[in-house]
Design a protein around this motif. Structure first.
Motif, PDB file in Angstrom:
ATOM      1  N   ASP A   7      78.053  -1.290  86.790  1.00 42.40           N
ATOM      2  CA  ASP A   7      78.118  -2.722  87.069  1.00 42.40           C
ATOM      3  C   ASP A   7      76.754  -3.400  87.123  1.00 42.40           C
ATOM      4  OD1 ASP A   7      77.222  -1.589  89.377  1.00 42.40           O
ATOM      5  OD2 ASP A   7      78.784  -2.387  90.667  1.00 42.40           O
ATOM      6  N   SER A   8      75.741  -2.735  86.550  1.00 44.06           N
ATOM      7  CA  SER A   8      74.409  -3.316  86.566  1.00 44.06           C
ATOM      8  C   SER A   8      73.688  -2.929  85.273  1.00 44.06           C
ATOM      9  CB  SER A   8      73.639  -2.794  87.776  1.00 44.06           C
ATOM     10  OG  SER A   8      72.408  -3.471  87.884  1.00 44.06           O
ATOM     11  N   THR A   9      72.693  -3.719  84.930  1.00 43.87           N
ATOM     12  CA  THR A   9      71.929  -3.497  83.707  1.00 43.87           C
ATOM     13  C   THR A   9      70.463  -3.318  84.048  1.00 43.87           C
ATOM     14  OG1 THR A   9      73.454  -4.892  82.465  1.00 43.87           O
ATOM     15  CG2 THR A   9      71.318  -4.505  81.476  1.00 43.87           C
ATOM     16  N   LEU A  10      69.806  -2.417  83.336  1.00 46.66           N
ATOM     17  CA  LEU A  10      68.381  -2.178  83.502  1.00 46.66           C
ATOM     18  C   LEU A  10      67.708  -2.504  82.167  1.00 46.66           C
ATOM     19  CD1 LEU A  10      66.015  -0.962  85.180  1.00 46.66           C
ATOM     20  CD2 LEU A  10      66.623   1.237  84.175  1.00 46.66           C
ATOM     21  N   LEU A  11      66.798  -3.445  82.180  1.00 46.41           N
ATOM     22  CA  LEU A  11      66.078  -3.828  80.969  1.00 46.41           C
ATOM     23  C   LEU A  11      64.791  -3.023  80.902  1.00 46.41           C
ATOM     24  CD1 LEU A  11      65.703  -5.696  78.512  1.00 46.41           C
ATOM     25  CD2 LEU A  11      64.594  -7.304  80.067  1.00 46.41           C
ATOM     26  N   VAL A  12      64.612  -2.307  79.785  1.00 47.06           N
ATOM     27  CA  VAL A  12      63.430  -1.475  79.603  1.00 47.06           C
ATOM     28  C   VAL A  12      62.772  -1.864  78.287  1.00 47.06           C
ATOM     29  CG1 VAL A  12      62.589   0.882  79.348  1.00 47.06           C
ATOM     30  CG2 VAL A  12      64.532   0.418  80.835  1.00 47.06           C
TER      31      VAL A  12
END
Length: 51
Positions: A7-12
């Protein structure tokens, strides 16, 4: 694997060529980049909890 919802996004931000190669290698191993990154994060957390 975990039953927790994703339920979450990590931008890399990474180099474009590295991204392409990583995705290609993942596909060659019948997996996804997201799955491999999630596994890395889980292993990292587990290792850090031991320390």
């Amino acid at each position: 694997m975990s039953d927790k919802p994703k339920d979450s996004t990590l931008l890399v931000k990474i180099n474009k060529e590295d991204k392409k190669l990583f995705i290609k290698l993942c596909e060659g191993n019948d997996t996804t980049a997201s799955r491999e990154i999630r596994q890395f994060i889980k292993k990292y957390i587990k290792k850090q909890k031991k320390n």
